[in-house]
Design a protein around this motif. Structure first.
Motif, mmCIF file in Angstrom:
data_model
loop_
_atom_site.group_PDB
_atom_site.id
_atom_site.type_symbol
_atom_site.label_atom_id
_atom_site.label_comp_id
_atom_site.label_asym_id
_atom_site.label_seq_id
_atom_site.Cartn_x
_atom_site.Cartn_y
_atom_site.Cartn_z
ATOM 1 N N ILE A 56 46.006 35.741 49.756
ATOM 2 C CA ILE A 56 45.910 35.134 48.425
ATOM 3 C C ILE A 56 44.448 34.762 48.177
ATOM 4 O O ILE A 56 43.805 34.129 49.013
ATOM 5 N N ILE A 57 43.937 35.181 47.032
ATOM 6 C CA ILE A 57 42.521 35.031 46.708
ATOM 7 C C ILE A 57 42.353 34.079 45.527
ATOM 8 O O ILE A 57 43.123 34.132 44.558
ATOM 9 N N MET A 58 41.319 33.213 45.628
ATOM 10 C CA MET A 58 40.942 32.398 44.467
ATOM 11 C C MET A 58 39.718 33.046 43.827
ATOM 12 O O MET A 58 38.637 33.089 44.424
ATOM 13 N N ILE A 59 39.919 33.602 42.617
ATOM 14 C CA ILE A 59 38.841 34.256 41.882
ATOM 15 C C ILE A 59 38.099 33.215 41.056
ATOM 16 O O ILE A 59 38.713 32.362 40.416
ATOM 17 N N THR A 60 36.780 33.287 41.079
ATOM 18 C CA THR A 60 35.979 32.344 40.296
ATOM 19 C C THR A 60 35.098 33.109 39.316
ATOM 20 O O THR A 60 34.468 34.101 39.671
ATOM 21 N N SER A 61 35.069 32.652 38.079
ATOM 22 C CA SER A 61 34.228 33.286 37.056
ATOM 23 C C SER A 61 33.933 32.255 35.971
ATOM 24 O O SER A 61 34.860 31.715 35.348
ATOM 25 N N ASN A 62 32.634 31.986 35.761
ATOM 26 C CA ASN A 62 32.210 31.029 34.733
ATOM 27 C C ASN A 62 32.941 29.697 34.865
ATOM 28 O O ASN A 62 33.447 29.130 33.884
ATOM 29 N N ASN A 63 33.016 29.208 36.115
ATOM 30 C CA ASN A 63 33.657 27.926 36.434
ATOM 31 C C ASN A 63 35.157 27.920 36.162
ATOM 32 O O ASN A 63 35.785 26.847 36.133
ATOM 33 N N ASN A 64 35.748 29.090 35.918
ATOM 34 C CA ASN A 64 37.197 29.208 35.777
ATOM 35 C C ASN A 64 37.783 29.773 37.066
ATOM 36 O O ASN A 64 37.147 30.570 37.762
ATOM 37 N N TYR A 65 39.010 29.353 37.380
ATOM 38 C CA TYR A 65 39.634 29.759 38.626
ATOM 39 C C TYR A 65 40.942 30.500 38.338
ATOM 40 O O TYR A 65 41.700 30.123 37.455
#
Length: 329
Positions: A302-311
């Motif tokens: 299970i991966i936590m994706i981060t982009s522009n402070n969004n998860y």
């Protein structure tokens, strides 16, 4: 918390676990800020990857050890003392061996966050041998747990794993160390044949390509587990210094003609290729950190994706179109 290659780019980062020297004395405390001087010292001591605290650090990524460092230090010292006795007296003390094995079994952490840390410096040969022997024992126990070994089998396997390299203490010829260990253990009636035969055969392969050229069912099951555990530990903590997924890929390339199918299945289904805290890139281009494991398919965590402070949480067990294409260190 994430895993990173140890280099000067980590200057200013804080290390996420304590590192000990070969005498079991704390060298670097968890939370210490890395400087170029410390980085260079660690590299010289044989440590090439470290876990550091970063923006992903939360309770779900708390670092756990397969065997607590303080317990491991005590057991390495006890095993080191046993090795010194072996070299001096040419005999193996069964009671001291079984005490170490039982303490490992009683304290091993099999939870999904638990990993074998590269947190001991590598300067003294005997210390390194004891450390290696305990790590091989830990991996052997993990595999045997998946194979549902009972307590009796687990102890006998663990004894063989712990003592698999004792021949190196008394025999300078590397090719002869399994036979030397076999003769030492066979000389003590307390050790069962399954233990010293496994030690003798721990470099053998299914296709007969090992030093004794025996194959298939002629190789005892414990020896097959120790063989693959020894390979894995050497790949991740030895001179190769591979990441878990790289070591697993390298072992997989040996093919089932060299590895027993059942033991290999136990290995693949119990050793996590992408441990928690590892930063990865998916085939979608997204980057994130492994935060949890899928017990049924370890290669798809299970991966936590981060982009522009969004998860965003991506469970690769169910999102089959997505896969890990790169580990980012």
């Amino acid at each position: 918390m994430r895993l990173a290659i140890l280099n000067n780019n980590l200057e200013g980062e804080k290390i996420a676990y304590t590192i000990y020297n070969e005498d079991g004395i704390m060298f670097l405390k968890s939370g210490t800020q890395l400087t170029q001087r410390i980085i260079k010292r660690l590299q010289d001591m044989g440590i090439n990857t470290v876990y550091i605290y970063d923006k992903y650090g939360d309770d779900s990524l708390a670092l756990q050890e397969v065997l607590d460092s303080q317990i491991k230090i005590r057991l390495i010292k006890a095993l080191n003392e046993l090795f010194v006795e072996i070299k001096k007296n040419n005999t193996v003390n069964y009671e001291k061996s079984i005490n170490i094995v039982e303490e490992i079994i009683n304290n091993i952490n099999l939870s999904e966050n638990a990993i074998i840390l590269n947190n001991f410096t590598k300067n003294k040969d005997m210390f390194s041998l004891a450390n290696h022997s305990i790590d091989v024992t830990l991996v052997s126990i993990i595999i045997a747990s998946y194979l549902k070994y009972d307590a009796k089998k687990m102890i006998n396997l663990s004894l063989a794993a712990l003592l698999h390299d004792i021949g190196k203490i008394i025999e300078e010829d590397y090719q002869k160390h399994p036979e030397a260990a076999y003769n030492l253990l066979k000389g003590n009636v307390s050790f069962k044949p399954t233990t010293y035969i496994s030690v003798l055969q721990h470099h053998e392969f299914e296709d007969g390509s090992g030093p004794m050229m025996i194959q298939g069912e002629k190789i005892y099951e414990f020896a097959k587990i120790i063989n693959i555990s020894d390979l894995y530990v050497n790949f991740i903590l030895g001179k190769d210094n591979l990441l878990p997924h790289e070591a697993i890929e390298k072992i997989t390339t040996l093919g089932l003609n060299k590895l027993n199918e059942e033991i290999f299945k136990g290995f693949i289904n119990s050793i996590r290729p992408y441990p928690n805290g590892l930063k990865v890139r998916l085939n979608t281009g997204d980057e994130g950190v492994v935060i949890s494991q899928n017990k049924n398919i370890l290669s798809r965590p299970i991966i936590m994706i981060t982009s522009n402070n969004n998860y965003e949480i991506v469970n690769l067990e169910f999102e089959l179109s997505k896969l890990i294409t790169e580990v980012l260190l």
